[in-house]
Design a protein around this motif. Structure first.
Motif, short mmCIF file in Angstrom:
data_model
loop_
_atom_site.label_atom_id
_atom_site.label_comp_id
_atom_site.label_asym_id
_atom_site.label_seq_id
_atom_site.Cartn_x
_atom_site.Cartn_y
_atom_site.Cartn_z
N ALA A 191 -1.24 1.35 -1.11
CA ALA A 191 0.19 1.42 -1.42
C ALA A 191 0.82 0.05 -1.71
CB ALA A 191 0.94 2.15 -0.31
N PRO A 192 0.59 -0.98 -0.88
CA PRO A 192 1.22 -2.27 -1.18
C PRO A 192 0.73 -2.88 -2.51
CG PRO A 192 0.34 -2.26 1.07
CD PRO A 192 -0.12 -1.01 0.41
N LYS A 193 -0.54 -2.66 -2.82
CA LYS A 193 -1.08 -3.18 -4.09
C LYS A 193 -0.43 -2.48 -5.28
CE LYS A 193 -5.57 -3.90 -1.92
NZ LYS A 193 -6.96 -3.43 -1.85
N LEU A 212 5.67 7.98 -0.61
CA LEU A 212 5.44 9.03 0.39
C LEU A 212 4.84 10.28 -0.24
CD1 LEU A 212 8.64 8.76 2.63
CD2 LEU A 212 6.28 8.26 3.30
N GLU A 213 5.33 10.64 -1.42
CA GLU A 213 4.78 11.80 -2.12
C GLU A 213 3.32 11.55 -2.50
OE1 GLU A 213 5.79 14.90 -2.85
OE2 GLU A 213 7.61 14.55 -1.69
N HIS A 254 -5.20 11.06 -3.97
CA HIS A 254 -4.45 10.72 -2.75
C HIS A 254 -4.30 9.20 -2.65
CE1 HIS A 254 -4.50 9.99 1.71
NE2 HIS A 254 -3.46 10.79 1.58
N LEU A 255 -3.08 8.73 -2.45
CA LEU A 255 -2.82 7.31 -2.27
C LEU A 255 -3.14 6.92 -0.83
CD1 LEU A 255 -1.67 4.61 -3.37
CD2 LEU A 255 0.57 5.39 -2.58
N THR A 273 -4.51 -4.11 -9.00
CA THR A 273 -4.64 -3.43 -7.72
C THR A 273 -6.06 -3.45 -7.16
OG1 THR A 273 -5.00 -1.32 -8.86
CG2 THR A 273 -2.73 -1.83 -8.17
N GLY A 274 -7.03 -3.85 -7.98
CA GLY A 274 -8.42 -3.83 -7.55
C GLY A 274 -9.02 -2.43 -7.55
N LEU A 275 -8.40 -1.53 -8.30
CA LEU A 275 -8.88 -0.16 -8.42
C LEU A 275 -9.48 0.05 -9.80
CD1 LEU A 275 -5.64 1.47 -6.94
CD2 LEU A 275 -7.78 1.04 -5.71
#
Length: 114
Positions: free
Chosen positions: A52-54, A68-69, A46-47, A30-32
């Motif tokens: 989200a797509p990653k 969504l949550e 918080h996303l 994800t690159g995180l």
């Protein structure tokens, strides 16, 4: 609300377990950072929309409902019994032992944040 968080975290942890991937593997995909991924999957962070797509690519079974949550501001909390875990206890002990000195150095180098 707290029970809802418990249910969501349980679902997110089950998805991670099912994937067979570690937090470090998910971070690489994800690159995180691995800590941020762990915080996301524990609903402690918080996303962001661009993340989200990653995350979905790394965890394909992640549902729209869970995304969504995760996009909602987190209800940060912790289990008070967590301090009994030896690793957490030692981390807390390190912060308590070195915290004042680290704070002084941060204030010297960067100001007091006010």
């Amino acid at each position: 609300m707290a029970q809802n968080k418990v249910n969501i975290v349980s679902q997110l942890q089950a998805l991670k377990d099912k994937s067979g991937k570690s937090y470090t593997q998910l971070a690489e995909e994800t690159g995180l950072t691995n800590v941020y991924v762990a915080q996301l999957l524990r609903r402690q962070a918080h996303l962001k929309p661009e993340t989200a797509p990653k995350l979905r690519a790394a965890l394909p079974d992640l549902t729209d409902e869970l995304l969504l949550e995760m996009a909602k501001p987190p209800l940060r909390s912790y289990d008070p019994n967590l301090i009994q875990d030896p690793t957490v206890y030692r981390l807390n002990e390190a912060v308590m032992h070195f915290g004042e000195s680290i704070k002084e150095i941060i204030n010297e180098d960067f100001g007091d944040g006010m």
